[in-house]
Design an enzyme around this catalytic site. Sequence first.
Site, PDB file in Angstrom:
ATOM      1  N   ASP A  44       0.685  -1.459  -0.112  1.00 48.43           N
ATOM      2  CA  ASP A  44      -0.133   0.033   0.107  1.00 48.43           C
ATOM      3  C   ASP A  44       0.919   1.195   0.008  1.00 48.43           C
ATOM      4  OD1 ASP A  44      -2.798  -0.909   1.896  1.00 48.43           O
ATOM      5  OD2 ASP A  44      -1.826  -2.017   0.599  1.00 48.43           O
ATOM      6  N   HIS A  46      -1.048   4.585  -0.522  1.00 50.17           N
ATOM      7  CA  HIS A  46      -2.019   5.576   0.069  1.00 50.17           C
ATOM      8  C   HIS A  46      -1.649   6.969  -0.002  1.00 50.17           C
ATOM      9  CE1 HIS A  46      -4.918   2.696   1.617  1.00 50.17           C
ATOM     10  NE2 HIS A  46      -4.242   2.124   2.185  1.00 50.17           N
ATOM     11  N   ASP A  72      -4.095  -0.234  -3.706  1.00 52.60           N
ATOM     12  CA  ASP A  72      -4.254   1.003  -2.510  1.00 52.60           C
ATOM     13  C   ASP A  72      -3.250   2.057  -2.971  1.00 52.60           C
ATOM     14  OD1 ASP A  72      -5.452  -0.521   0.763  1.00 52.60           O
ATOM     15  OD2 ASP A  72      -6.384  -0.703  -1.398  1.00 52.60           O
ATOM     16  N   ASP A  75      -6.372   7.666  -1.436  1.00 52.41           N
ATOM     17  CA  ASP A  75      -6.846   7.710   0.031  1.00 52.41           C
ATOM     18  C   ASP A  75      -5.845   7.725   1.143  1.00 52.41           C
ATOM     19  OD1 ASP A  75      -9.751   5.532  -0.705  1.00 52.41           O
ATOM     20  OD2 ASP A  75      -9.394   7.726  -1.014  1.00 52.41           O
ATOM     21  N   ARG A  76      -6.269   8.697   2.205  1.00 51.53           N
ATOM     22  CA  ARG A  76      -5.361   8.661   3.444  1.00 51.53           C
ATOM     23  C   ARG A  76      -4.278   9.663   3.286  1.00 51.53           C
ATOM     24  NH1 ARG A  76      -6.914   3.476   5.611  1.00 51.53           N
ATOM     25  NH2 ARG A  76      -8.823   3.763   6.953  1.00 51.53           N
ATOM     26  N   ASN A 104      -8.353  -2.630  -2.511  1.00 54.09           N
ATOM     27  CA  ASN A 104      -9.787  -2.422  -2.083  1.00 54.09           C
ATOM     28  C   ASN A 104     -10.096  -0.872  -2.018  1.00 54.09           C
ATOM     29  OD1 ASN A 104      -8.093  -2.537   0.355  1.00 54.09           O
ATOM     30  ND2 ASN A 104      -9.999  -1.771   1.511  1.00 54.09           N
ATOM     31  N   HIS A 105      -9.112  -0.042  -1.961  1.00 50.06           N
ATOM     32  CA  HIS A 105      -9.440   1.441  -2.112  1.00 50.06           C
ATOM     33  C   HIS A 105      -9.518   1.996  -3.530  1.00 50.06           C
ATOM     34  CE1 HIS A 105      -8.982   3.112   1.865  1.00 50.06           C
ATOM     35  NE2 HIS A 105      -8.475   1.862   2.242  1.00 50.06           N
ATOM     36  N   HIS A 154      -4.245  -8.177  -3.501  1.00 50.77           N
ATOM     37  CA  HIS A 154      -4.151  -7.221  -2.710  1.00 50.77           C
ATOM     38  C   HIS A 154      -4.244  -7.579  -1.178  1.00 50.77           C
ATOM     39  CE1 HIS A 154      -4.418  -3.285  -0.545  1.00 50.77           C
ATOM     40  NE2 HIS A 154      -5.700  -3.687  -0.386  1.00 50.77           N
ATOM     41  N   ARG A 202     -13.614  -6.341   9.696  1.00 51.67           N
ATOM     42  CA  ARG A 202     -13.849  -5.329   8.566  1.00 51.67           C
ATOM     43  C   ARG A 202     -15.115  -5.112   7.861  1.00 51.67           C
ATOM     44  NH1 ARG A 202      -8.514  -3.478   6.203  1.00 51.67           N
ATOM     45  NH2 ARG A 202      -6.962  -4.986   6.568  1.00 51.67           N
ATOM     46  N   HIS A 229      -2.334  -4.912   2.199  1.00 54.90           N
ATOM     47  CA  HIS A 229      -3.605  -4.378   2.892  1.00 54.90           C
ATOM     48  C   HIS A 229      -3.476  -4.243   4.452  1.00 54.90           C
ATOM     49  CE1 HIS A 229      -8.011  -4.646   3.019  1.00 54.90           C
ATOM     50  NE2 HIS A 229      -8.032  -5.765   3.463  1.00 54.90           N
TER      51      HIS A 229
END
Lengths: 304, 571
Positions: A44, A46, A72, A75-76, A104-105, A154, A202, A229
């Site tokens: 990731d 991010h 990923d 995001d963040r 998943n993002h 992922h 989750r 992940h």
Amino acid sequence: MTSFSGFQRKSKYAFDIDKYLELAAKAVEDNVKQVQSPVTVVGDVHGQFYDLIELFRVGGEIPNTNYLFLGDYVDRGAFSVETITYLMLLKLRFPLRITLLRGNHETRQITQVYGFYTECIRKYGNPTVWQLFTDLFDYLPIGAIIDDRIFCVHAGLSPTIQHIGDIKDIKRFQEIPHEGPFADLMWSDPDTDNSGFTLSARGAGYMFGQDVVNRFLHENNMSQIYRAHQLCMEGYQTLFDGKFCTVWSAPNYCYRFENLASILELDEKLNMYFNIYSDAPENERAKEIENSQFGGRNDDNFFI
Amino acid sequence: MEDINALDLLKEELETEEIHLKVNAIHRIKTVILCIGVDDTIKKLIPFLENLIEREDDETLFAIAEELGKVWELLPDKTSFLTLLENLAKVDETVATKSLTTISKALSDAEIQNVFAPMVIRLAQGEWFTGRVSSCALFFPAYTRSNTQKDKLRKKFIELCNEDTPMIRRACASKLGIFATQLEKQHLIQEILPIFKQLSQDEQDAIRVLCLESFIPMAKYMTKEENQIHTLGTLVAAGEDKSWKVRLAFAKNFAELTDAFGKEITDSNLIQAFTQLLNDGEPEVKNAAIQSMTLCLKNLSTEKICNTLLPTLQNAYADAQTSFKGGVANALSEMAAIVGKDYTVQKVLPILMELIKDENADVRLNVTQGLIKVAQIVGPEILSPSFLTTLTNMTKDAQWRVRMAVFELIGDLSKLYGKEVFTKHLESIFLTYLNNTAASVREMGIKKAKELAERFKADWINSSFIPRVIEVFNVDKQGYNYRMCCLHSLQAVMPFLSKDQVASQVLPVFVKAMKDPIPNVRFTVAKIIHKMRSSIDASSVSQVIVPGLKELANDSDRDVQYFATVALNDL
């Protein structure tokens, strides 16, 4: 596909994204991509753009080094736009030297909650760019296999997937569903305490034990699974007698966890080396600019 | 017809509620002036803008003040906008004064004396305290050419310095310095210095800070003797001020202050106050002090550095913060050149060798980067066994930036000390760059190898460097990244070899690389050959290189095909 007429262009990169979409649509890769060693596996990121640059300083530039990213990208972090744009550009320029998997993002739903959508609005003034990118995410492959030996995805495994062939049957050109095999591959986590599949906290995917991993590897004649992940304070984690490895490539995650990051370097003999690094010094300066009197005005110029 | 429209349009645009639209409209005043002409500007525009001052919001007024600073040239009478700006200055203390200062430069001496200076005085005694604050900034541009008004201006300024309102004293304190530089010396000493002393003891620490900062231009304007007599005491007191903000300002500006006072006074008087700051309770003050120290070393005597500063440093850094230790490392590196070899070896180097093992990577990095300066003073003796062991350990430091700095240091040491020392002590450590796990570290190694090749020439390259590189290249379990590092290393030294040497030493490796099982290696060598084609002799090109590249042009990997084809096209 989204149309972009009447699109207020704030950056010259914005209209290049539709070119990526065209190319992605033409040169569609399989659900599970065949990758050859040597390759460096990345977890990731991010939106931590400066740490992505740092990663290349450690692992070597493309095209000299081959890379496999496990998803990923957005995001963040504060620079999701720059991160995904840069990776897309690299993919366009050196398609044979970099593979980008979906995480998943990489969905419309998640990016609206965790920052990518907001960042696009702030940097471009309207949602068109976000729409183009999330369309592009639909094209990203789900998994990869290195040298027919190592399965890369992922997140993890699914109760409805026993063979690689099952993954190849998934119709992937859509938003990741909430449940089912596609969702599981993007959301599941390993379980060191239980065997079999159990419910995940989750709310999507499952937890799976060592027995599941062993069975999957045996059934598919493979030796290891690489995934991302989950945050690892040391940058990586190996489980289940070395058969299951998590790679985490976002150092000082969210600018506060103070964790290390790593990239997994696999050479042509399949020797593994977790190359560990911490966050880039540029993050300090970026933070100062963000917090400065005119914060919000200057950050538009980092990449655009 | 058009003329009237421009002004009416402006008036219309200013009717809106949206501030940013009003500001945009204001920024088009230049166009309005050009349209309606000089007369109407004076008769209609200026009065209109005057009216706005009563009712408009700050942002719009700022915009007006700013624009006036740009459009004043359009009118033949340069004082046309002064009244307007004066009224704006009564309302805002920042933008209007800037514009006024700009205009003042273009005014004639008479205009300064008869229009500008009286305006400043009016502002200074006006009712509005904002106006009085604004006036503080205007004494400096007004004074020099105001002749008959000079006495009045000075008196007014000092009155302002004695005001009750802290804001006004603050503005005075910040402009005191540059105003002082405009005065005749006797006025400075008799009138300004007492006020300076007074404000330096003001109850508001912000004012004391501004005094200190303001002091620098003043100190430069005075001679060293004048400073010693009149301002030294004030300054030393600032170093012991009870407010950390004042001590911080003292520490930050110390280097500039020492320049103004000169070496002797610094050495005898100022240094005492300063060394105390290295032990200050406030970490920010400590850090500023150590940063400044590096800059002011040239103003200190060797004796003072050794007997006062260094012992203080030794005690101060024990459990200090990272930035302080980093500052200590920098200061020590600079010190070496001043205190000479013996002292450096005895006192400076031991501290550095301890800091180089600090748990914080930034400190280790700082030390490593400064060591070359120390090495220049000490000479090859610095390469003691323990030093070399430390260097070797640091090539395996957990932080790649530290490792990179170490290889840079080794490269620079090698250039400094020459081939014999290099071969004896540094070469084997240096060549480990070929196996380092971070790409950037390997690249630094390649960069330094090139510099060494230039210095040590073909003899070293052929007998020592290339064989080692080939050795690493041929290691069976070595990954592709390392083979490419070897290829780039060879590329780096090719310019310093004859074509014969290239053919016999380097090309065999390239030929082997062209058949490497990994595509990245194959296209890397194609790229290198392309770039370095002028270093390869014609016969090798036709007999060895071109056939190899032709095969690569039909490679199974598209990137290999591409780079091979590019190379072939230019051969």
